[in-house]
Design a protein around this motif. Sequence first.
Motif, PDB file in Angstrom:
ATOM      1  N   ARG A 280       0.804  -1.232   0.288  1.00  0.00           N
ATOM      2  CA  ARG A 280      -0.082   0.532  -0.306  1.00  0.00           C
ATOM      3  C   ARG A 280       1.360   1.241  -0.125  1.00  0.00           C
ATOM      4  O   ARG A 280       1.847   1.167   0.892  1.00  0.00           O
ATOM      5  CB  ARG A 280      -0.389   0.010   1.136  1.00  0.00           C
ATOM      6  CG  ARG A 280      -1.924  -1.438   1.685  1.00  0.00           C
ATOM      7  CD  ARG A 280      -2.970  -1.232   2.864  1.00  0.00           C
ATOM      8  NE  ARG A 280      -3.301   0.383   2.027  1.00  0.00           N
ATOM      9  CZ  ARG A 280      -5.063   0.684   1.506  1.00  0.00           C
ATOM     10  NH1 ARG A 280      -5.747  -0.760   0.867  1.00  0.00           N
ATOM     11  NH2 ARG A 280      -5.277   1.451   1.674  1.00  0.00           N
ATOM     12  N   CYS A 281       0.615   2.295  -0.723  1.00  0.00           N
ATOM     13  CA  CYS A 281       0.999   3.614  -1.002  1.00  0.00           C
ATOM     14  C   CYS A 281       0.070   4.966  -1.216  1.00  0.00           C
ATOM     15  O   CYS A 281      -0.652   4.276  -1.614  1.00  0.00           O
ATOM     16  CB  CYS A 281       2.046   3.491  -1.504  1.00  0.00           C
ATOM     17  SG  CYS A 281       3.146   5.067  -2.087  1.00  0.00           S
ATOM     18  N   GLY A 282      -0.220   4.984   0.415  1.00  0.00           N
ATOM     19  CA  GLY A 282      -1.448   6.522   0.547  1.00  0.00           C
ATOM     20  C   GLY A 282      -2.306   5.429   0.301  1.00  0.00           C
ATOM     21  O   GLY A 282      -2.831   4.609   1.328  1.00  0.00           O
ATOM     22  N   ILE A 283      -3.093   6.377  -0.766  1.00  0.00           N
ATOM     23  CA  ILE A 283      -4.735   5.141  -0.866  1.00  0.00           C
ATOM     24  C   ILE A 283      -4.876   3.874  -2.090  1.00  0.00           C
ATOM     25  O   ILE A 283      -5.538   3.183  -2.171  1.00  0.00           O
ATOM     26  CB  ILE A 283      -6.118   5.990  -1.509  1.00  0.00           C
ATOM     27  CG1 ILE A 283      -5.879   6.793  -2.651  1.00  0.00           C
ATOM     28  CG2 ILE A 283      -6.504   7.009  -0.512  1.00  0.00           C
ATOM     29  CD1 ILE A 283      -6.711   7.445  -3.257  1.00  0.00           C
TER      30      ILE A 283
ATOM     31  N   ILE B  88      -4.708  -3.348 -10.389  1.00  0.00           N
ATOM     32  CA  ILE B  88      -5.510  -4.219 -10.356  1.00  0.00           C
ATOM     33  C   ILE B  88      -6.746  -4.147  -9.174  1.00  0.00           C
ATOM     34  O   ILE B  88      -7.816  -3.506  -9.710  1.00  0.00           O
ATOM     35  CB  ILE B  88      -5.176  -6.239 -11.427  1.00  0.00           C
ATOM     36  CG1 ILE B  88      -5.135  -5.880 -12.617  1.00  0.00           C
ATOM     37  CG2 ILE B  88      -7.241  -6.564 -10.547  1.00  0.00           C
ATOM     38  CD1 ILE B  88      -4.170  -7.620 -12.866  1.00  0.00           C
ATOM     39  N   ARG B  89      -6.700  -3.948  -8.935  1.00  0.00           N
ATOM     40  CA  ARG B  89      -7.300  -4.021  -7.231  1.00  0.00           C
ATOM     41  C   ARG B  89      -7.706  -2.590  -7.036  1.00  0.00           C
ATOM     42  O   ARG B  89      -8.979  -2.613  -6.943  1.00  0.00           O
ATOM     43  CB  ARG B  89      -6.634  -4.437  -6.249  1.00  0.00           C
ATOM     44  CG  ARG B  89      -7.242  -4.208  -4.687  1.00  0.00           C
ATOM     45  CD  ARG B  89      -6.229  -4.878  -3.263  1.00  0.00           C
ATOM     46  NE  ARG B  89      -7.603  -5.014  -2.149  1.00  0.00           N
ATOM     47  CZ  ARG B  89      -7.207  -4.164  -1.302  1.00  0.00           C
ATOM     48  NH1 ARG B  89      -6.369  -2.791  -1.242  1.00  0.00           N
ATOM     49  NH2 ARG B  89      -8.526  -3.916  -0.220  1.00  0.00           N
TER      50      ARG B  89
ATOM     51  N   LEU C 269     -10.514   2.924  -8.186  1.00  0.00           N
ATOM     52  CA  LEU C 269      -9.461   4.220  -8.068  1.00  0.00           C
ATOM     53  C   LEU C 269      -9.387   4.902  -9.455  1.00  0.00           C
ATOM     54  O   LEU C 269      -8.049   5.600  -9.038  1.00  0.00           O
ATOM     55  CB  LEU C 269      -8.274   4.040  -6.920  1.00  0.00           C
ATOM     56  CG  LEU C 269      -8.808   4.153  -5.767  1.00  0.00           C
ATOM     57  CD1 LEU C 269      -7.741   3.279  -4.589  1.00  0.00           C
ATOM     58  CD2 LEU C 269      -9.512   5.233  -4.591  1.00  0.00           C
ATOM     59  N   LEU C 270      -9.868   4.237 -10.268  1.00  0.00           N
ATOM     60  CA  LEU C 270      -8.480   4.279 -11.978  1.00  0.00           C
ATOM     61  C   LEU C 270      -9.231   4.916 -12.523  1.00  0.00           C
ATOM     62  O   LEU C 270     -10.711   3.792 -12.598  1.00  0.00           O
ATOM     63  CB  LEU C 270      -7.792   3.168 -11.993  1.00  0.00           C
ATOM     64  CG  LEU C 270      -6.853   2.543 -10.743  1.00  0.00           C
ATOM     65  CD1 LEU C 270      -5.606   1.637 -11.299  1.00  0.00           C
ATOM     66  CD2 LEU C 270      -5.935   3.618 -10.429  1.00  0.00           C
TER      67      LEU C 270
END
Length: 195
Positions: A76-79, A84-85, A91-92
């Motif tokens: 994890r890096c921030g949010i 794929i997840r 988020l994308l």
Amino acid sequence: MQVTTLSIQNIHNHGELFAELLRARHRTFIEQAQWDLPQADGMEFDQYDTPASRWVAVHEFGRVLAGVRLTPTTHRCGIYSYMIRDAQRCLLDDIPPGIIDRPAPVAPHIWESSRVFVSDEVPAKMRMRVQMQLIGEMVKSARALGATSVLGLIPASSPRLARRVGLDCRPAGPVTWIGGANAVCVDIPMATKMH
């Protein structure tokens, strides 16, 4: 021809190789595919290029011929976690959430492969050899990292090619139009491949 797996811990041993990899990604994904991606100084990068990732580069005489990024599904890096997840979590903007047909896994033995490319400068007679080198090193690196499975988002036509080079790509979602081409999420078991 050489194949190198880069990490933050060994990047200093390889001169300009990491920068050249990011430049090759820029040519492939931004200049040729016309994807709207982060860039600086002629290099493509994104939120998944973190110290947790590894980068495989096939290179010759300072020129990067092919590459792939491996990212742990536990990172994890921030949010953000992995592509794929994060698509599944909405988020994308460019990848629909239905790209994978199950909850995107978070497990130390599952890694994601992304930003897979073979440079269009690689002559047709060398492409299979370059692809074999890239896939062989990806599998070797993933196994060394403890992966028993790799998730990837690949062109929909690639599973046939993958079989030719010794990979068993199992569909993990529907064929979806992404970035100007049909793509499919696949699960690639590492246990029995590329001995």
